[in-house]
Every structure is written in structure tokens, then in C-alpha cells.
Motif scaffolding. Structure first.
Motif, short mmCIF file in Angstrom:
data_model
loop_
_atom_site.label_atom_id
_atom_site.label_comp_id
_atom_site.label_asym_id
_atom_site.label_seq_id
_atom_site.Cartn_x
_atom_site.Cartn_y
_atom_site.Cartn_z
N TYR A 71 0.82 -1.40 0.00
CA TYR A 71 -0.05 0.13 0.06
C TYR A 71 0.84 1.40 -0.03
O TYR A 71 2.04 1.38 0.46
CB TYR A 71 -0.92 -0.17 1.17
N SER A 88 1.26 2.28 4.42
CA SER A 88 1.69 3.02 3.25
C SER A 88 3.33 3.00 3.36
O SER A 88 3.76 3.68 4.28
CB SER A 88 1.27 4.32 3.05
N MET A 127 -9.22 -1.01 3.86
CA MET A 127 -8.21 -1.99 3.19
C MET A 127 -8.96 -3.33 2.98
O MET A 127 -8.95 -4.02 1.81
CB MET A 127 -7.01 -2.40 3.98
#
Length: 210
Positions: free
Chosen positions: A12, A52, A132
Motif C-alpha cells: 500500500y 503505506s 483495506m
């Protein structure tokens, strides 16, 4: 949820759009004080609270001061190694130019990309895991809602990155989301922070009031 708890290297990334001039605010919006730090610091903190890697901040107006504020926020969270600053020289075109610059800077092989806005400093961490989960379950994109209103950040699957790379004007990703219709997964947020953005100085109040 933090990046460490989920596990970095999960595929991500985040793009944080921080290029605008803040004209309705009177200029300098992203550097305005918010809870003891520049406004943009809240958005950086939210992006770094996802798994991320990287977190790409796209600058435009005031790239030096905005970049410095983002780096300082990342250092406070021990997330400086994940932060990457990218300048959009054509940022005056609108949000689409910033989004294109962010997508162009992504490493290959991403499974999903969060898109954050630099003037939304109060995103609740609790929303990231269900966003997610929705994309992992097959949704092309997922967005939080609060009391029926869609908010931010939006998580896009890798399949939509080519569309984001063609974004133009000030619409940003809105046209991509509109094309999904019912394909957009909507996740109810426990907190109104997914709607709270700052356009004018009077907006710098507590989003939980009223």
C-alpha cells in the motif's frame, strides 16, 4: 492502527495532495496552526498511520515551507524514511495535476493507494483497516462515509491507477469515483473527521462541535 501494527511492505502507498494555494482561505492554508502544528501535519500523521510505504506528498504552492512542515511531522512519528516529497510544477491546473504527479511517483507493484487531502487534518485511524478489507475483498475502491455523506481518504485498488494517472482539471479523482457507481465500497466511519476539511479561517474549529 499504525503502519507498524499492520506491517510495512504490504503493498500500500499513500498520496497526500498538498499543492493548493488555499485562495478561499486567503493563502497559507496548509501552514495555518492546527492543534499546535501546521494544518498539513495532521494529514501527514493520518497518512503515516496507514501501512503505506511510501507516503508521497505532492507540493505546489509554497513547496519549501510545506515540505518542511511535512518532514517535521514525519520525524515526530518516526516516519521520515517513508515520506517522499514530489513537486507538481503544473499544480495551478488543479487537483488533477497533483494526482498525476503522485501516481507517477509510485513504485511498481502497489496493491492499493490511499489518496489524502492536505486540508483534512482529523482523519480517524479506525477507518483504514475496513477500507483495506473492502479493497482486499474485491472492491475497486473504498471510501468512508459519515451519516450518509462520503468523505476521505479514498483507497483505490491498483486496477484504477491508470485512470488516476489521466486525471485532469480540478476534478481530481471525482470522475473516476463517479464511474464506479455502486462498485465503490462505502465504509461507515465512527468519527466525523472523514468529512472535516478547511476552506476558510473560520473552519479551523473543532469538527466535533455542533
Amino acid at each position: 492502527m499504525t503502519g507498524a501494527e499492520v506491517g510495512l511492505g504490504s503493498g500500500y502507498a499513500s498520496i497526500l495532495l498538498a499543492a493548493g494555494a488555499g485562495r478561499r482561505f486567503g493563502g497559507g492554508k496548509l501552514l495555518a496552526p492546527w492543534r499546535g502544528a501546521p494544518l498539513v501535519a495532521g494529514a501527514v500523521q493520518a497518512a503515516l498511520s496507514t501501512p503505506s510505504d511510501p507516503v508521497i506528498v505532492v507540493t505546489g504552492t509554497d513547496p519549501g515551507p510545506v515540505g518542511d512542515a511535512c518532514r517535521a511531522a514525519a520525524e515526530r512519528m518516526d516516519g521520515a524514511k517513508r515520506l517522499r516529497l514530489v513537486h507538481a510544477p503544473d499544480h495551478a491546473e488543479g487537483m488533477g495535476a497533483s494526482l498525476r504527479a503522485g501516481v507517477a511517483a509510485l513504485p511498481p507493484g502497489m496493491r492499493g493507494v490511499f489518496v489524502f487531502l492536505g486540508d483534512m487534518p482529523d482523519i480517524p485511524e479506525e477507518i483504514f483497516a475496513p477500507l483495506m478489507a473492502a479493497v482486499e475483498a474485491g472492491a475497486p475502491a473504498a471510501a468512508p462515509t459519515f451519516r450518509g455523506r462520503r468523505g476521505h481518504p479514498v483507497l483505490f485498488s491498483a486496477a484504477l491507477l491508470p485512470d488516476l494517472a489521466r486525471a485532469s482539471g480540478d476534478a481530481g479523482a471525482r470522475e473516476v469515483l463517479a464511474s464506479l457507481d455502486a462498485g465503490l465500497a462505502r465504509v461507515e466511519s465512527p468519527d466525523p473527521g472523514v468529512l472535516f476539511d478547511v476552506d476558510r479561517p473560520e473552519d479551523l474549529g473543532d469538527p466535533r462541535r455542533g
